[in-house]
Design an enzyme around this catalytic site. Structure first.
Site, mmCIF file in Angstrom:
data_model
loop_
_atom_site.group_PDB
_atom_site.id
_atom_site.type_symbol
_atom_site.label_atom_id
_atom_site.label_comp_id
_atom_site.label_asym_id
_atom_site.label_seq_id
_atom_site.Cartn_x
_atom_site.Cartn_y
_atom_site.Cartn_z
ATOM 1 N N ASN A 1 57.357 -37.778 39.637
ATOM 2 C CA ASN A 1 58.611 -38.456 39.966
ATOM 3 C C ASN A 1 58.435 -39.372 41.167
ATOM 4 O O ASN A 1 57.518 -39.192 41.980
ATOM 5 C CB ASN A 1 59.716 -37.439 40.320
ATOM 6 C CG ASN A 1 60.152 -36.596 39.144
ATOM 7 O OD1 ASN A 1 60.180 -37.057 38.012
ATOM 8 N ND2 ASN A 1 60.472 -35.342 39.425
ATOM 9 N N ASP B 1 60.601 -40.053 44.393
ATOM 10 C CA ASP B 1 61.702 -39.408 45.098
ATOM 11 C C ASP B 1 62.478 -40.418 45.935
ATOM 12 O O ASP B 1 61.897 -41.169 46.732
ATOM 13 C CB ASP B 1 61.180 -38.312 46.033
ATOM 14 C CG ASP B 1 60.592 -37.132 45.283
ATOM 15 O OD1 ASP B 1 60.814 -37.031 44.067
ATOM 16 O OD2 ASP B 1 59.904 -36.325 45.930
ATOM 17 N N GLY C 1 54.676 -31.239 39.293
ATOM 18 C CA GLY C 1 53.280 -31.289 38.868
ATOM 19 C C GLY C 1 52.444 -32.139 39.796
ATOM 20 O O GLY C 1 51.362 -31.733 40.243
ATOM 21 N N ASN D 1 60.294 -17.959 42.949
ATOM 22 C CA ASN D 1 61.032 -17.676 44.176
ATOM 23 C C ASN D 1 62.184 -16.726 43.849
ATOM 24 O O ASN D 1 62.240 -16.163 42.759
ATOM 25 C CB ASN D 1 61.515 -18.977 44.832
ATOM 26 C CG ASN D 1 62.498 -19.753 43.967
ATOM 27 O OD1 ASN D 1 63.084 -19.224 43.017
ATOM 28 N ND2 ASN D 1 62.699 -21.025 44.293
ATOM 29 N N LEU E 1 59.311 -15.732 49.198
ATOM 30 C CA LEU E 1 60.551 -15.323 49.856
ATOM 31 C C LEU E 1 60.871 -16.182 51.071
ATOM 32 O O LEU E 1 61.538 -15.737 52.002
ATOM 33 C CB LEU E 1 60.443 -13.851 50.268
ATOM 34 C CG LEU E 1 60.207 -12.862 49.123
ATOM 35 C CD1 LEU E 1 59.843 -11.489 49.660
ATOM 36 C CD2 LEU E 1 61.440 -12.783 48.217
ATOM 37 N N SER F 1 61.078 -17.773 54.477
ATOM 38 C CA SER F 1 60.690 -17.364 55.831
ATOM 39 C C SER F 1 60.284 -15.898 55.907
ATOM 40 O O SER F 1 59.711 -15.467 56.908
ATOM 41 C CB SER F 1 61.846 -17.630 56.795
ATOM 42 O OG SER F 1 62.994 -16.877 56.429
ATOM 43 N N ASP G 1 62.058 -30.308 56.668
ATOM 44 C CA ASP G 1 62.367 -30.623 55.274
ATOM 45 C C ASP G 1 61.582 -29.654 54.390
ATOM 46 O O ASP G 1 60.352 -29.640 54.425
ATOM 47 C CB ASP G 1 61.969 -32.071 54.971
ATOM 48 C CG ASP G 1 62.239 -32.487 53.533
ATOM 49 O OD1 ASP G 1 62.878 -31.706 52.794
ATOM 50 O OD2 ASP G 1 61.809 -33.585 53.153
ATOM 51 N N ALA H 1 59.262 -29.638 48.460
ATOM 52 C CA ALA H 1 57.868 -29.485 48.019
ATOM 53 C C ALA H 1 57.119 -28.339 48.691
ATOM 54 O O ALA H 1 55.929 -28.162 48.435
ATOM 55 C CB ALA H 1 57.071 -30.777 48.208
ATOM 56 N N ALA H 2 57.791 -27.524 49.510
ATOM 57 C CA ALA H 2 57.087 -26.411 50.143
ATOM 58 C C ALA H 2 56.502 -25.462 49.102
ATOM 59 O O ALA H 2 55.360 -25.001 49.221
ATOM 60 C CB ALA H 2 58.032 -25.663 51.078
ATOM 61 N N GLY H 3 57.290 -25.177 48.059
ATOM 62 C CA GLY H 3 56.788 -24.315 46.992
ATOM 63 C C GLY H 3 55.630 -24.941 46.244
ATOM 64 O O GLY H 3 54.701 -24.243 45.821
ATOM 65 N N ASP H 4 55.671 -26.259 46.086
ATOM 66 C CA ASP H 4 54.578 -26.946 45.404
ATOM 67 C C ASP H 4 53.291 -26.898 46.230
ATOM 68 O O ASP H 4 52.205 -26.699 45.689
ATOM 69 C CB ASP H 4 54.961 -28.399 45.131
ATOM 70 C CG ASP H 4 56.156 -28.518 44.203
ATOM 71 O OD1 ASP H 4 56.320 -27.633 43.341
ATOM 72 O OD2 ASP H 4 56.916 -29.493 44.336
ATOM 73 N N SER I 1 54.400 -34.935 53.042
ATOM 74 C CA SER I 1 54.322 -33.778 53.940
ATOM 75 C C SER I 1 53.075 -32.927 53.722
ATOM 76 O O SER I 1 52.804 -32.008 54.505
ATOM 77 C CB SER I 1 55.560 -32.896 53.747
ATOM 78 O OG SER I 1 55.489 -32.184 52.511
#
Length: 302
Positions: free
Chosen positions: A11, A13, A41, A184, A221, A223, A246, A249-252, A291
């Site tokens: 994508n 953003d 992805g 998550n 989970l 923090s 921000d 994308a932390a999970g990515d 990031s």
């Protein structure tokens, strides 16, 4: 062949940084705008490549000016781009993102070319799937395509890592072919029906996923860290304490880093520690791919 094969969305953003996330019917003024490359992805492929992984990416881009720039950036990040497809007369996927000053976000995605990534494309990259050690997939492309990719990987003996985002129910038949799943809280509840309010709830949800046939589970989970549950052990890996800017994308980043560590032969616990460190750095910066840290930079910040 590359050790890590990522199949998923790409994508562009469009991000508005606001004081607070708008409520229904509310206009929040004085926003700051930025544009960034994204898509689950693509984010995971970029994270894995920047953090030292041997990565190829399978995705479908639009027939527009943004696609050429994306290809160039993927190559600059060290990703094998030979399996990127183009959808004629179709725009590249776009995500509209609000980010509040405390780092929370809400996102709406217009999938565009991502919906043109079909099972025919998966057939065309079957050799790449069979030659990889790990296949990493998410749910921003058609579910039929995800299932085709998992089926081919399972038949070839390639380990499937599934990041079940965005949240949606999945068939047990599909889950039985997954080596490792990384939901998550919200995704865990969607998959199991168990609300996650406590660590015990997370353990129950992970146990329910094991009972459905998943090989191993990591429940992220935020923090509070990440819970690892396998048939042999259960372990909570704490998160690093940082001030988030921000969380996009932390999970990515977590998933991409996780695959790098696993492909290097690290234990699951060590891989989660590496992934958590990588994600903690990303949330201190704005944007999705903007990031994502590089391996050398990450080691400096250890």
């Amino acid at each position: 062949m590359n050790k890590i094969l990522v199949i998923g969305s790409t994508n562009i953003d469009m991000i508005a940084c606001v004081k607070h996330l708008p409520r229904p019917g509310e206009t929040v003024g004085e926003a700051r705008f930025m544009q960034s490359n994204g898509g689950k992805g693509a984010n995971q492929a970029v994270a894995a490549a920047r953090l030292g992984g041997d990565v190829a990416f399978v995705s479908c881009l639009g027939d527009d000016t943004g696609a050429a720039a994306l290809r160039q950036q993927f190559a600059a990040d060290g990703i094998n781009t030979e399996a990127l497809f183009t959808a004629k007369d179709t725009p590249t996927g776009t995500a509209l993102i609000f980010v509040s000053q405390d780092g929370e976000n809400c996102i709406a995605v217009a999938p565009g070319a991502n919906h043109s990534l079909t099972c025919e494309a998966i057939d065309a990259v079957a050799d790449r799937i069979a030659g990889a050690e790990y296949l990493l997939v998410q749910l921003e492309i058609p579910m039929e395509t995800v299932a085709c990719a998992i089926e081919k990987a399972y038949a070839a003996g390639t380990r499937v890592v599934l990041n079940p985002a965005p949240a949606m129910p999945l068939a047990d038949e599909l889950l039985r072919k997954v080596y490792l799943i990384t939901p998550n809280r919200t995704e865990s509840e969607t998959l199991t029906g168990i609300p996650l309010h406590t660590g015990q709830d997370a353990s129950k949800a992970a146990g329910a996923l094991l009972a459905k046939g998943v090989g191993n589970v990591i429940v992220t989970l935020g923090s509070e860290g990440a819970l690892i549950r396998t048939p042999a052990e259960e372990l909570l890996i704490p998160a690093r304490t940082v001030t988030p800017v921000d969380t996009t994308a932390a999970g990515d980043v977590f998933n991409g880093a996780l695959l790098v560590a696993l492909s290097e032969g690290r234990s699951l616990a060590d891989a989660v520690r590496f992934a958590a460190h990588s994600a903690s750095v990303s949330v201190t910066r704005m944007g999705a791919q903007a990031s994502i840290p590089w391996r050398g930079e990450l080691e400096t910040l250890a």
